[in-house]
Write an enzyme that holds these catalytic residues in place. Structure first.
Site, short mmCIF file in Angstrom:
data_model
loop_
_atom_site.label_atom_id
_atom_site.label_comp_id
_atom_site.label_asym_id
_atom_site.label_seq_id
_atom_site.Cartn_x
_atom_site.Cartn_y
_atom_site.Cartn_z
N LYS A 1 -10.37 -9.76 -7.09
CA LYS A 1 -10.65 -8.85 -5.98
C LYS A 1 -10.37 -7.39 -6.35
O LYS A 1 -11.13 -6.49 -5.99
CB LYS A 1 -9.80 -9.23 -4.77
CG LYS A 1 -9.95 -8.26 -3.60
CD LYS A 1 -8.97 -8.57 -2.49
CE LYS A 1 -9.05 -7.50 -1.39
NZ LYS A 1 -8.06 -7.71 -0.33
N ASP B 1 0.83 -1.21 0.00
CA ASP B 1 0.00 0.00 0.00
C ASP B 1 0.86 1.26 0.00
O ASP B 1 0.54 2.25 -0.66
CB ASP B 1 -0.90 0.02 1.25
CG ASP B 1 -1.85 -1.15 1.31
OD1 ASP B 1 -1.38 -2.30 1.17
OD2 ASP B 1 -3.05 -0.92 1.52
N GLU C 1 -5.89 -10.92 -4.50
CA GLU C 1 -5.77 -11.84 -3.37
C GLU C 1 -6.86 -12.90 -3.34
O GLU C 1 -6.84 -13.76 -2.46
CB GLU C 1 -5.73 -11.05 -2.07
CG GLU C 1 -4.44 -10.26 -1.94
CD GLU C 1 -4.38 -9.43 -0.67
OE1 GLU C 1 -5.40 -9.37 0.05
OE2 GLU C 1 -3.33 -8.85 -0.40
#
Length: 750
Positions: free
Chosen positions: A567, A371, A499
């Site tokens: 996802k 991130d 994921e």
């Protein structure tokens, strides 16, 4: 705030101030958050103190982690340092905001689900504030100050006007200020309580607490790590001094230190009380408690007005790098809020990397993921390279841990952890496979290091920091690949960014392209310095397999991918940020193919990437639609904070804020970093009148990019002539001058 240095007028205050006038906030209330990059605080509806619901107010400082204790380190939370309650003897102001019996409990942001997600939750309702009128709470994005005003009718029927002002001082990274001005409409005794409330703490133990001479202190230690944090509060009364009716400090029933100040009131006479707080950890001082005392006492001597002005000036320097959005006031407010929240959790003097929730909470255990480098960091680099460098220092300091992780797996070089905490060892919970298999993280780190070199041209940094990290990552990928009989190199047994694809899988196209580019970054960095470049870096890079489906005309997510739901953005990221050499037809095909297969409740960063790639393709209308999708379902009232998911989850979610900002910095501008120039390809959606990126920085140049429908102006404020590539042509902005380039006409592709 003084006028910008370019002479343009300041926007009206409501473009900078987020506010609510409802103390109960019956739908989705999320508490205000502020920070100075070193430490921060959530401030509840009462404007001070600790609240357990609807979302627990937490108080964090950079670097305060627990030990691993056979599992993984976690971020520890401090006692609440903002408490400065007022009472008329029949009740207190803070008690008026306490939830009534039966109210819902706090949201728990600390429990992970499979895939690193956090529990998707809706915020409980706040209990109605009792005896509160004329309420307003506001956050000034220009200074980080949170102001709360209300008229309080006490249980005894006494009317009191109350105003709180809270800020963490960006000019003094260890200092915060809490001030309350009380105007009683009655005569009697007012009791003011200053507290360091240990109910807010988590994963800590108290080493020492005490007080005296108008100050209180608490020294806590994070479980298992031995890291201590000292909190010291110095209280000043209406005369600016300690006051003559200071009670001796007393321990709180639920833990913590407190002191009270008693004064006589007269109707209509305002009284101001100020606490000067210092927070210091043993990471930054040998004697944290003594250092904190010095900081708090010095702040009290300087006084409220001086600290307020110094904080304003420090924030003003950061806000020189503004993003101006014309034609949509709500979008403008959300852009500035996003930038503010990023800055609250990073500081140029803090060698810590922000977790997905920054300093606002212990969400994701306070761990550092991709991130940071992929979503948060690029939004800092464009206008704040001095801060961006400090974030990279976190990875550099943990290079030895990454080397050890690679060796443990039987590889050379350095493999960075999927979840990183205090030491840089793998901090992913053992039950989750991501720590072992989501290895693209090392390439994501490499991309950030390479981008810093492109943007700054700092050769000294490249020699001492950039090349050591890039070469270690390249060595890892050389030893990680498997060659087939034809000499092609495969990367087997990984989890891609998607994921849902727990796998493991072979030849994740994202992982393979990212590894290939990491190898090339290392070779180019060595060449730039005249250093030796291992020939295996280029040889392996040229042989890494990049899967492509010739029938569908798209990149399969991994070998054997059959089209199932994903996802989040994965393959689409080959176009941005990786700039994989591919035709616009392939980029469009990948985008359309995977957009149709992405889970509709996925994270906002997917929409951010889709917006940027649509802008690159010239699809301004689609880009703006994804901009709306990337922010509207995720922002929580009343202070424009991103949540992780549409239904709730970790917040303040810096990952979402960072991805959203990249749409303006790199999407609509088309800004890309090069070693010898910048590239621009501006485009403007019809819904906006213009976008101005102020004080962008590239290799000692400071410049603005002003995007308008009839043309884009590039203004160079400082530095040598700025080379700009646009539409395949290289042009130069003269020193102190301006260049107008074409704003692309949006395509009508459907």
């Amino acid at each position: 705030m003084s006028a910008p240095t370019d002479g343009s007028p300041l926007p009206p205050a409501d473009a900078w101030v987020l506010a609510t006038d409802d103390p109960a906030s019956p739908v989705g209330y999320h508490p205000a958050f502020t920070g100075n990059g070193r430490f921060g605080a959530r401030i509840p509806a009462a404007g001070n103190g600790f609240a357990d619901a609807p979302v627990r107010t937490q108080f964090h400082v950079a670097g305060l982690y627990t030990g691993r204790d056979g599992s993984w380190s976690r971020k520890a939370s401090l006692p609440a340092w903002s408490t400065l309650d007022v009472s008329d003897g029949s009740g207190s102001f803070n008690a008026a905001f306490t939830d009534p019996p039966g109210a819902q409990t706090a949201v728990d942001e600390s429990e992970p689900l499979i895939g690193g997600d956090w529990a998707s939750v809706s915020s409980p309702r706040v209990g109605a504030a009792r005896g509160i009128e004329r309420y307003r709470q506001s956050l000034d994005l220009r200074t980080g100050a949170i102001t709360t005003e209300a008229r309080w009718n006490s249980p005894a029927g006494r009317i009191t006007d109350v105003r709180y002002d809270v800020f963490t001082d960006r000019s003094r990274p260890h200092v915060a200020v809490v001030s309350v001005t009380v105007t009683p409409h009655w005569e009697g005794e007012l009791v003011v309580t200053d507290a360091l409330d240990e109910r807010a703490g988590s994963r800590i133990r108290t080493v020492e607490r005490g007080g005296g001479q108008a100050r209180i202190w608490t020294l806590v230690e994070a479980e298992g790590s031995g890291i201590t944090a000292a909190l010291v509060s110095v209280l000043r009364g209406p005369d600016g001094g300690a006051g003559s009716a200071h009670d001796e400090p007393v321990p709180l029933p639920d833990g913590g230190a407190a002191q009270t100040l008693r004064v006589r009131t007269s109707p209509g006479r305002p009284l101001t009380f100020t606490k000067y707080v210092a927070v210091v950890t043993s990471q930054t001082a040998v004697d944290a408690l003594s250092t904190a005392r010095s900081h708090a006492e010095e702040a009290a001597r300087e006084g409220y007005e001086r600290l307020t002005e110094d904080n304003r000036r420090a924030w003003q320097r950061e806000w020189e790098g503004d993003i101006v959005v014309r034609g949509d006031t709500l979008l403008q407010r959300r852009v500035r809020a996003s930038k503010f929240y990023l800055l609250t959790s990073v500081h140029e003097d803090s060698p810590w990397s922000p977790s997905p929730a920054g300093l606002s909470s212990d969400g994701y255990n306070g761990h550092v993921f991709w991130d940071t480098e992929t979503w948060i960091w690029p939004a800092l680099l464009a206008q704040h390279p001095h801060i961006a460098r400090s974030v990279l220092d976190y990875r550099l300091a943990r290079l030895d841990a990454a080397r050890a992780a690679a060796a443990e797996g039987g590889h050379r070089g350095a493999r960075f952890p999927w979840e990183s905490g205090l030491t840089g060892e793998e901090d992913t919970p053992d039950w989750a496979p991501f720590g072992r298999l989501e290895q693209h993280i090392s390439a994501d780190v490499a991309l950030a290091f390479w981008q810093y070199w492109l943007a700054t041209g700092d050769r000294g940094w490249l020699r001492t920091a950039g090349l050591p990290v890039l070469s270690a990552i390249a060595d890892f990928w050389v030893s990680r690949v498997t060659a087939d009989a034809e000499g092609r190199c495969h990367i087997n047994g990984v989890i891609p960014p998607d994921e849902y694809a727990v796998g493991p899988h072979d030849d994740s196209v994202y992982t393979n392209v990212a590894a290939r580019e990491s190898l090339r970054f290392a070779a180019s960095a060595a060449e730039a310095l005249g250093e030796f470049a291992d020939p295996r870096w280029a040889a392996v890079a040229n042989r890494i397999v990049v899967p492509f489906d010739e029938v569908r005309g798209v990149h399969p997510e991994f070998e054997g991918y059959a089209g199932r739901t994903i996802k989040q953005a994965d393959v689409v990221m080959l176009a941005y940020p990786w700039e994989n050499p591919q035709s616009s037809q392939v980029t469009r095909a990948d985008l359309e193919f995977y957009a149709a297969r992405t889970h509709e409740d996925g994270p906002s960063m997917t929409d951010s990437v889709h917006s940027i790639v649509h802008a690159e393709l010239g699809d301004a209308e689609a880009a703006f639609e994804y901009t709306r999708r990337s922010v509207e379902p995720f922002v929580r009232p009343p202070f424009e904070q991103f949540a992780e998911a549409r239904t709730g989850g970790a917040f303040t979610f810096l990952t979402g804020h960072g991805g959203f900002l990249q749409e303006f910095l790199y999407g609509y501008s088309g800004l890309r970093w090069r070693a010898d120039r910048i590239a621009l390809a501006p485009i403007l959606p019809a819904e906006l009148e213009g976008i101005t990126l102020r004080r962008l920085r590239w290799r000692d140049r400071v410049f603005d990019v002003d995007i308008r429908p009839d043309g884009t102006a590039v203004r160079l404020h400082t530095g040598e002539p700025l080379p700009v590539e646009t539409a395949g042509t290289l042009r130069h902005v003269p020193a102190g001058g301006e260049l107008t380039i074409t704003t692309r006409t949006p395509s009508r592709h459907r």
